[in-house]
Each structure stands twice: as structure tokens, then as C-alpha cells.
Design an enzyme around this catalytic site. Structure first.
Site, PDB file in Angstrom:
ATOM      1  N   ASP A 107      -2.557  -1.606  13.183  1.00  0.00           N
ATOM      2  CA  ASP A 107      -3.339  -2.800  12.835  1.00  0.00           C
ATOM      3  C   ASP A 107      -2.425  -3.997  13.067  1.00  0.00           C
ATOM      4  O   ASP A 107      -1.492  -4.240  12.299  1.00  0.00           O
ATOM      5  CB  ASP A 107      -3.804  -2.753  11.371  1.00  0.00           C
ATOM      6  N   ASP A 124     -11.674  -5.983  12.392  1.00  0.00           N
ATOM      7  CA  ASP A 124     -11.613  -6.179  10.933  1.00  0.00           C
ATOM      8  C   ASP A 124     -11.924  -7.653  10.652  1.00  0.00           C
ATOM      9  O   ASP A 124     -13.080  -8.012  10.367  1.00  0.00           O
ATOM     10  CB  ASP A 124     -10.220  -5.771  10.431  1.00  0.00           C
ATOM     11  N   LYS A 137      -9.434   4.444   6.105  1.00  0.00           N
ATOM     12  CA  LYS A 137      -8.107   3.822   6.090  1.00  0.00           C
ATOM     13  C   LYS A 137      -7.768   3.554   4.632  1.00  0.00           C
ATOM     14  O   LYS A 137      -8.486   2.830   3.947  1.00  0.00           O
ATOM     15  CB  LYS A 137      -8.151   2.518   6.894  1.00  0.00           C
ATOM     16  N   SER A 165      -5.851  -4.154   0.484  1.00  0.00           N
ATOM     17  CA  SER A 165      -4.443  -3.946   0.129  1.00  0.00           C
ATOM     18  C   SER A 165      -4.216  -3.971  -1.384  1.00  0.00           C
ATOM     19  O   SER A 165      -3.189  -3.507  -1.864  1.00  0.00           O
ATOM     20  CB  SER A 165      -3.547  -4.941   0.844  1.00  0.00           C
ATOM     21  N   LYS A 193     -15.446  -2.893   5.028  1.00  0.00           N
ATOM     22  CA  LYS A 193     -14.907  -3.237   3.705  1.00  0.00           C
ATOM     23  C   LYS A 193     -16.056  -3.900   2.946  1.00  0.00           C
ATOM     24  O   LYS A 193     -16.482  -5.003   3.317  1.00  0.00           O
ATOM     25  CB  LYS A 193     -13.760  -4.236   3.852  1.00  0.00           C
ATOM     26  N   GLU A 227       0.818  -1.219   0.000  1.00  0.00           N
ATOM     27  CA  GLU A 227       0.000   0.000   0.000  1.00  0.00           C
ATOM     28  C   GLU A 227       0.845   1.259   0.000  1.00  0.00           C
ATOM     29  O   GLU A 227       0.414   2.311   0.441  1.00  0.00           O
ATOM     30  CB  GLU A 227      -0.939  -0.017   1.198  1.00  0.00           C
ATOM     31  N   GLU A 230      -6.297  -2.085  15.732  1.00  0.00           N
ATOM     32  CA  GLU A 230      -7.165  -2.973  14.948  1.00  0.00           C
ATOM     33  C   GLU A 230      -6.717  -4.422  15.117  1.00  0.00           C
ATOM     34  O   GLU A 230      -5.517  -4.706  15.169  1.00  0.00           O
ATOM     35  CB  GLU A 230      -7.055  -2.540  13.478  1.00  0.00           C
TER      36      GLU A 230
HETATM   37  P1  PGA Z   1      -6.284  -6.822   3.261  1.00  0.00           P
HETATM   38  O1  PGA Z   1      -6.034  -6.350   4.764  1.00  0.00           O
HETATM   39  O2  PGA Z   1      -4.944  -7.263   2.734  1.00  0.00           O
HETATM   40  O3  PGA Z   1      -7.162  -8.041   3.448  1.00  0.00           O
HETATM   41  O4  PGA Z   1      -6.914  -5.757   2.503  1.00  0.00           O
HETATM   42  C1  PGA Z   1      -5.755  -5.098   5.214  1.00  0.00           C
HETATM   43  C2  PGA Z   1      -6.175  -5.058   6.665  1.00  0.00           C
HETATM   44  O5  PGA Z   1      -5.963  -6.026   7.414  1.00  0.00           O
HETATM   45  O6  PGA Z   1      -6.756  -4.069   7.113  1.00  0.00           O
HETATM   46 ZN    ZN Z   2      -6.899  -5.171   9.287  1.00  0.00          ZN
END
Ligand code: PGA
Ligand code: ZN
Length: 428
Positions: A245, A314, A390, A369, A339, A209, A288
């Protein structure tokens, strides 16, 4: 004409995301030839209770192709949705959910549901000549979120020795969203300088990211110290808070019942102490996934113990209202990470967010991500007056696309725009 709002066709295609993997893009076109186009993001640090993605599993793209998903859109969904009114979002989402008929969305796929549902919303917004945030949120959508910038990554999202997945900051002391962006970018570059001086030039390598990657550092204290040094160097002392996180699901060893941390295994109690110490030492405002996705009890305990800290679920909640209800009943966490593709459709995500707010839980809208240049995330954040987003580092086009859209929305709202600032957990 009323018939202008009817869906003429729905078409899917395979595009690529910011990790260079395929993802699904969906076009919803109305009889008036108005286009709504949306794409699905993809996670790497996924929770096991998330909606399932439809992927090909064949040789191309290392099994990650989405040609099957495209076929579902072009055949099944095209005939299911043709002739429906794009303004009837809930009705359309209900049709999709009922057709899917599974708990984990494995028949149609979370990626198919998200891209299609949002494409419908965008087609409706465009048909009504409204920006998406106003179409979804109405005339009261006016809160510009505090951006949670990701500066340093560990865990599954970067090639560092850090166990915790994300070291984020929030410029709560900014007066406007545009000032928050300026502050976040200035400090990011200052931190790049500091890390490369301390830990060498490889610190400048970036993770999924856009986060920085100091090599051979496994101590979270060092990262937070360096971030605060960068904040101070730019004259912003006291204007940023820190956010972690841990993504502890991915540190958990179900055989031993313990978590991996700095080359050892620690139990939930020891991990709790690590968080408590960090919160004592630093202006750590948000944690998180401090524990793994099934440990509601430890989540409840840390929420009680660190009263002033935002505890975010999450992998714990996966944006699922049922799991959120369970959390609310036992006091696990006080904030939900939202999400859309964890749950499927826009309507379900909106329900989860509304339910959270009604129960005094905050809502942190989040990217995945892997993203595309699609900006529905920024629009959704303002639509629900979430107060926080975020969205990774302030570099790389898929992140920048969201930030830039929020800058445009701030400009468009003019004097009605309100930056959430210190009230990010409860901005209204
Ligand atoms: P992701 O996770 O890779 O599943 O998007 C990011 C997160 O844990 O917040
Ligand atoms: Zn997360």
C-alpha cells in the site's frame, strides 16, 4: 413476539481505540432486551473524500473526544430509531442517511453512522439467533478470506524512513484459513529475527498496526527481500505473495505535482516505473493507492500496464459507489478497499461491494489503523464472500480479535468453509 424486534433504546458511549484515542460505541437494545453493540474504527491515513467524523475539538483528548457524537446518538438517534424493527436494516440506514442529508455525512458523522448501523445489524442477528455473517450474508456466506498481513510500515503509520505505507503479505498457498494464520505468524517472527539481525534491535518496535520498524531503511527492495528471506526460512517459498500500500496521496505534493520518494521528488511517470520494476523483481500481487486520490488517469494506466496485478483503490474510492462508478468507467484500478466508516452505513458499504463485484472488481475488506476489539469486520468479510481481508500484523489484540473470530467462523462452518487461497480476487 413481533414487538420483540422493536428498538427500545439506542445509547452511545465514549470508549478508546487501539491508538489510545476516543471512539464511539453504540448499544441498540430491543424490547426483548437483546443487545447489539458496535464501535467505530478510525483512520490516520485518511482520504479527503471520506465521510467526516464527529469529534469534539475541545481540550480533552487533544480535541479527539466524541462526547458530541455520544449526544447525537443519545438524543437524536434514540428518538429517530426508537420503535423501529431492527430487522429492517435498509430502512433504518435510509432514515439515518436522509436525516444526515449531506454528501460527506458531516451532520451525523461517519463514526456515528457506522457504529449505529452495525449495532442495529448485530441486534437483529442476535434477536434472530444468527451469527452476524449469516444474518448479513445468508446461507451462502462460506468463503474464508486470505489475510493480508502487514509486516512493515512506513508513511503515516510508523516511525521509519520508508515512504510507502505498508508492506504486506498474503499466504495464498495455505489450504485453510487456520493454516494461513499459522504461516503468517511463523513468518512474522522469522522476519522480526531477520530485521533485528540486519538493522538492529529497534526493528522490533511496532507501528500502529503491529508492524515491524527497521530503522534507517528507505529502500522498498530491502524490505521485500527480507520478507521473502523470512518466507523461505520457514519453508513457504511460493506460498506467499507480496502486497504494497503506497498510500501515495500522502506522498503527493500538490504544489510541485510530484511525489516524495527516498529523499527526492518523482513525477507520476517515474513512480510508475518504480512499481513496474518492483513487480518484475518480486511476486508483487497487489498495489494499493499507487497514485494520489484524484489521479484516476494514472490509476487506469497502471491497471492496464500491470495486468496481472491487483490494483486497489482506497483513498481513490473511499468505499463510495459514485467514485467507484467513475473508476469503472475509466478502468481505474480493479479492486476496491472496503472500509465501512469511509462511507457511513452498512447498507451503503454492501451496495458498494455488490456493485464492485458485478463489474468484475474485487473487494478487499479492510480495517482502519485504529480499531477496537469489535469483530464486525471479520463477520462482514465472510458475509460478502469477499475473499480477502486487510487486517494489520498478527499481533495486538484489536487485530488478533478479527483473526480469532475468523478462526471460529471457519470451525463453525466446518466442511462448508472454503479458504479463498489463490482465488482471492474472485473466490466464487
Ligand atoms: P488508515 O489507513 O490509517 O486511514 O486506516 C490505512 C490504509 O491506508 O489502508
Ligand atoms: Zn490504504
Amino acid at each position: 413476539m413481533e414487538t420483540d424486534f422493536l428498538i427500545k433504546y439506542v445509547r452511545g458511549r465514549e470508549i478508546i481505540d487501539s491508538r489510545g484515542n476516543p471512539t464511539l460505541e453504540v448499544d441498540v437494545v430491543t424490547e426483548a432486551n437483546v443487545l447489539g453493540r458496535a464501535s467505530a474504527p478510525a483512520g490516520r491515513s485518511r482520504g479527503k473524500y471520506e465521510a467526516v467524523e464527529i469529534r469534539d475539538g475541545s481540550k480533552r483528548y487533544h480535541g479527539l473526544g466524541v462526547q458530541k457524537a455520544v449526544k447525537i446518538v443519545n438524543e437524536t438517534l434514540n428518538s429517530l430509531l426508537k420503535g423501529r424493527d431492527v430487522r429492517l436494516q435498509r430502512e433504518i440506514d435510509k432514515i439515518l442517511i436522509e436525516y444526515d442529508g449531506t454528501e460527506d455525512k458531516s451532520r451525523l458523522g461517519g463514526n456515528v453512522l457506522t457504529a449505529t448501523s452495525l449495532a442495529v445489524a448485530k441486534a437483529a442477528a442476535a434477536s434472530l439467533k444468527l451469527p452476524l455473517y449469516k444474518y448479513v450474508g445468508g446461507s451462502n456466506a462460506h468463503i474464508l478470506p486470505v489475510p493480508m498481513f502487514l509486516y512493515v510500515c512506513g508513511g503515516k503509520l510508523a516511525a521509519t524512513d520508508l515512504d510507502f505505507q505498508e508492506f504486506n503479505v498474503m499466504p495464498t498457498g495455505a489450504k485453510t484459513f487456520s493454516e494461513a494464520i499459522q504461516m503468517g505468524c511463523e513468518v512474522y517472527h522469522a522476519l522480526a529475527d531477520i530485521l533485528s539481525k540486519k538493522f538492529g534491535k529497534y526493528s522490533l518496535n511496532v507501528g500502529d498496526e503491529g508492524s515491524l520498524s527497521p530503522p534507517k531503511v528507505d529502500d522498498p527492495n530491502i524490505i521485500f527481500e527480507s520478507i521473502l528471506e523470512a518466507v523461505e526460512s520457514q519453508g513457504y517459498s511460493g506460498k506467499f505473495v507480496l502486497a504494497l500500500d503506497a498510500a501515495a496521496t500522502h506522498l503527493f505534493n500538490s504544489m510541485s505535482g510530484k511525489y516524495r520518494f527516498r529523499g527526492k521528488e518523482v513525477d507520476a511517470g517515474e513512480l510508475m516505473e518504480i512499481y513496474i520494476e518492483l513487480a518484475k523483481k518480486f511476486p508483487l500481487a497487489s498495489i494499493e493507492d499507487p497514485f494520489h486520490e484524484d489521479d484516476f488517469e494514472s490509476f487506469a494506466e497502471i491497471t492496464r500496464k500491470l495486468k496481472d496485478v491487483q490494483i486497489v483503490g482506497d483513498d481513490l474510492f473511499v468505499s463510495n459507489i459514485k467514485r467507484l462508478k467513475k473508476g469503472i468507467e475509466c478502468g481505474a484500478a480493479n479492486t476496491i478497499l472496503l472500509k465501512v466508516n469511509q462511507i457511513g452505513t452498512l447498507s451503503e458499504a454492501l451496495d458498494t461491494a455488490a456493485y464492485a463485484m458485478r463489474n468484475n472488481y474485487s473487494v478487499l475488506v479492510s480495517e482502519r489503523s485504529a480499531q477496537t476489539e469489535d469483530i464486525w469486520l471479520a463477520e462482514l468479510t465472510v458475509a460478502i464472500n469477499a475473499g480477502q481481508i486487510k487486517n494489520g500484523a498478527p499481533v495486538r489484540s484489536e487485530r488478533v480479535a478479527q483473526f480469532n473470530q475468523l478462526l471460529r467462523i471457519e470451525e463453525e462452518l466446518g466442511s462448508a468453509a472454503k479458504y479463498a487461497g489463490e482465488n482471492y480476487r474472485s473466490p466464487i
